[in-house]
Design a protein around this motif. Structure first.
Motif, PDB file in Angstrom:
ATOM      1  N   LEU A  23       2.955  11.123 -28.040  1.00 52.90           N
ATOM      2  CA  LEU A  23       2.908  12.588 -28.029  1.00 52.90           C
ATOM      3  C   LEU A  23       1.479  13.092 -28.176  1.00 52.90           C
ATOM      4  O   LEU A  23       1.122  14.136 -27.617  1.00 52.90           O
ATOM      5  CB  LEU A  23       3.793  13.156 -29.144  1.00 52.90           C
ATOM      6  CG  LEU A  23       3.944  14.661 -29.192  1.00 52.90           C
ATOM      7  CD1 LEU A  23       4.555  15.181 -27.893  1.00 52.90           C
ATOM      8  CD2 LEU A  23       4.794  15.066 -30.370  1.00 52.90           C
ATOM      9  N   SER A  24       0.641  12.375 -28.888  1.00 53.03           N
ATOM     10  CA  SER A  24      -0.757  12.777 -29.023  1.00 53.03           C
ATOM     11  C   SER A  24      -1.506  12.632 -27.704  1.00 53.03           C
ATOM     12  O   SER A  24      -2.425  13.395 -27.433  1.00 53.03           O
ATOM     13  CB  SER A  24      -1.459  11.938 -30.090  1.00 53.03           C
ATOM     14  OG  SER A  24      -0.962  12.241 -31.364  1.00 53.03           O
ATOM     15  N   TRP A  25      -1.131  11.665 -26.901  1.00 53.93           N
ATOM     16  CA  TRP A  25      -1.824  11.431 -25.629  1.00 53.93           C
ATOM     17  C   TRP A  25      -1.227  12.249 -24.491  1.00 53.93           C
ATOM     18  O   TRP A  25      -1.940  12.653 -23.576  1.00 53.93           O
ATOM     19  CB  TRP A  25      -1.780   9.954 -25.264  1.00 53.93           C
ATOM     20  CG  TRP A  25      -2.660   9.112 -26.107  1.00 53.93           C
ATOM     21  CD1 TRP A  25      -2.286   8.298 -27.137  1.00 53.93           C
ATOM     22  CD2 TRP A  25      -4.083   8.996 -26.037  1.00 53.93           C
ATOM     23  NE1 TRP A  25      -3.371   7.683 -27.695  1.00 53.93           N
ATOM     24  CE2 TRP A  25      -4.496   8.097 -27.034  1.00 53.93           C
ATOM     25  CE3 TRP A  25      -5.052   9.573 -25.214  1.00 53.93           C
ATOM     26  CZ2 TRP A  25      -5.829   7.756 -27.229  1.00 53.93           C
ATOM     27  CZ3 TRP A  25      -6.381   9.234 -25.414  1.00 53.93           C
ATOM     28  CH2 TRP A  25      -6.747   8.330 -26.414  1.00 53.93           C
ATOM     29  N   ALA A  26       0.082  12.460 -24.501  1.00 56.27           N
ATOM     30  CA  ALA A  26       0.764  13.128 -23.385  1.00 56.27           C
ATOM     31  C   ALA A  26       1.468  14.375 -23.905  1.00 56.27           C
ATOM     32  O   ALA A  26       2.631  14.328 -24.274  1.00 56.27           O
ATOM     33  CB  ALA A  26       1.767  12.176 -22.752  1.00 56.27           C
ATOM     34  N   LEU A  31       5.577  13.877 -18.721  1.00 59.32           N
ATOM     35  CA  LEU A  31       4.785  12.659 -18.855  1.00 59.32           C
ATOM     36  C   LEU A  31       5.206  11.895 -20.111  1.00 59.32           C
ATOM     37  O   LEU A  31       5.333  10.672 -20.103  1.00 59.32           O
ATOM     38  CB  LEU A  31       3.299  12.997 -18.918  1.00 59.32           C
ATOM     39  CG  LEU A  31       2.330  11.834 -19.058  1.00 59.32           C
ATOM     40  CD1 LEU A  31       2.479  10.865 -17.895  1.00 59.32           C
ATOM     41  CD2 LEU A  31       0.908  12.351 -19.119  1.00 59.32           C
ATOM     42  N   TRP A  32       5.467  12.631 -21.191  1.00 58.90           N
ATOM     43  CA  TRP A  32       5.908  12.013 -22.435  1.00 58.90           C
ATOM     44  C   TRP A  32       7.229  11.277 -22.228  1.00 58.90           C
ATOM     45  O   TRP A  32       7.390  10.135 -22.653  1.00 58.90           O
ATOM     46  CB  TRP A  32       6.044  13.070 -23.533  1.00 58.90           C
ATOM     47  CG  TRP A  32       6.389  12.518 -24.871  1.00 58.90           C
ATOM     48  CD1 TRP A  32       5.552  11.905 -25.747  1.00 58.90           C
ATOM     49  CD2 TRP A  32       7.676  12.524 -25.506  1.00 58.90           C
ATOM     50  NE1 TRP A  32       6.232  11.535 -26.890  1.00 58.90           N
ATOM     51  CE2 TRP A  32       7.538  11.909 -26.757  1.00 58.90           C
ATOM     52  CE3 TRP A  32       8.928  12.993 -25.132  1.00 58.90           C
ATOM     53  CZ2 TRP A  32       8.601  11.753 -27.629  1.00 58.90           C
ATOM     54  CZ3 TRP A  32       9.984  12.836 -26.010  1.00 58.90           C
ATOM     55  CH2 TRP A  32       9.815  12.220 -27.246  1.00 58.90           C
ATOM     56  N   GLU A  37      10.445   6.308 -21.851  1.00 59.75           N
ATOM     57  CA  GLU A  37      11.355   5.404 -21.145  1.00 59.75           C
ATOM     58  C   GLU A  37      10.742   4.017 -20.985  1.00 59.75           C
ATOM     59  O   GLU A  37      11.424   3.002 -21.152  1.00 59.75           O
ATOM     60  CB  GLU A  37      11.707   5.982 -19.777  1.00 59.75           C
ATOM     61  CG  GLU A  37      12.638   7.168 -19.843  1.00 59.75           C
ATOM     62  CD  GLU A  37      12.894   7.784 -18.481  1.00 59.75           C
ATOM     63  OE1 GLU A  37      12.552   7.138 -17.458  1.00 59.75           O
ATOM     64  OE2 GLU A  37      13.416   8.898 -18.443  1.00 59.75           O
ATOM     65  N   ARG A  38       9.452   3.968 -20.691  1.00 62.29           N
ATOM     66  CA  ARG A  38       8.768   2.683 -20.530  1.00 62.29           C
ATOM     67  C   ARG A  38       8.755   1.909 -21.852  1.00 62.29           C
ATOM     68  O   ARG A  38       9.063   0.716 -21.892  1.00 62.29           O
ATOM     69  CB  ARG A  38       7.342   2.909 -20.035  1.00 62.29           C
ATOM     70  CG  ARG A  38       6.599   1.643 -19.695  1.00 62.29           C
ATOM     71  CD  ARG A  38       5.160   1.939 -19.294  1.00 62.29           C
ATOM     72  NE  ARG A  38       4.389   2.595 -20.336  1.00 62.29           N
ATOM     73  CZ  ARG A  38       3.909   1.989 -21.421  1.00 62.29           C
ATOM     74  NH1 ARG A  38       4.131   0.702 -21.619  1.00 62.29           N
ATOM     75  NH2 ARG A  38       3.197   2.660 -22.304  1.00 62.29           N
TER      76      ARG A  38
END
Length: 109
Positions: A23-26, A31-32, A37-38
């Motif tokens: 969440l900090s990056w996306a 995108l999050w 999912e990945r």
């Protein structure tokens, strides 16, 4: 507490911290969600591992990977300590009176 139960708790904590780090990056939710999912797929891929030593290696590897991807300026919920809105409005000084009815009060006069 058994070693397996301890490892389960550590795995859940690792998963949650990973989601918070993502969440900090996306900040964009789409995108999050794709990143979540990945990560979820990677956790599920290793969910059938029963060997305690192999689980421990996977946990250590996951914790190292999480440390590697820590954000230098992590997202903090605005109203939590350290957030962008935390304690934004200073308290009202003593001696000041706050009138919330804006002159529409009825004192029965």
């Amino acid at each position: 507490m058994s070693l397996a139960a301890n490892q389960h708790i550590r795995t859940v904590r690792l998963y949650r911290h990973t989601l918070k780090t993502i969440l900090s990056w996306a900040v964009d939710r789409e995108l999050w969600f794709s990143e979540v999912e990945r990560v979820r797929a990677e956790f599920y891929k290793n969910s059938n591992v029963t060997d305690v030593n192999q689980r421990e290696r996977l946990l250590v590897k996951g914790q190292e990977k999480l440390r590697e991807f820590q954000h230098p300026d992590p997202y903090i919920v605005p109203y939590r300590p350290g957030g962008s809105l935390y304690a934004r409005n200073p308290p009202i000084e003593k001696g000041l009176h706050q009138q919330l009815d804006f002159g529409r009060e009825d004192f029965g006069h």
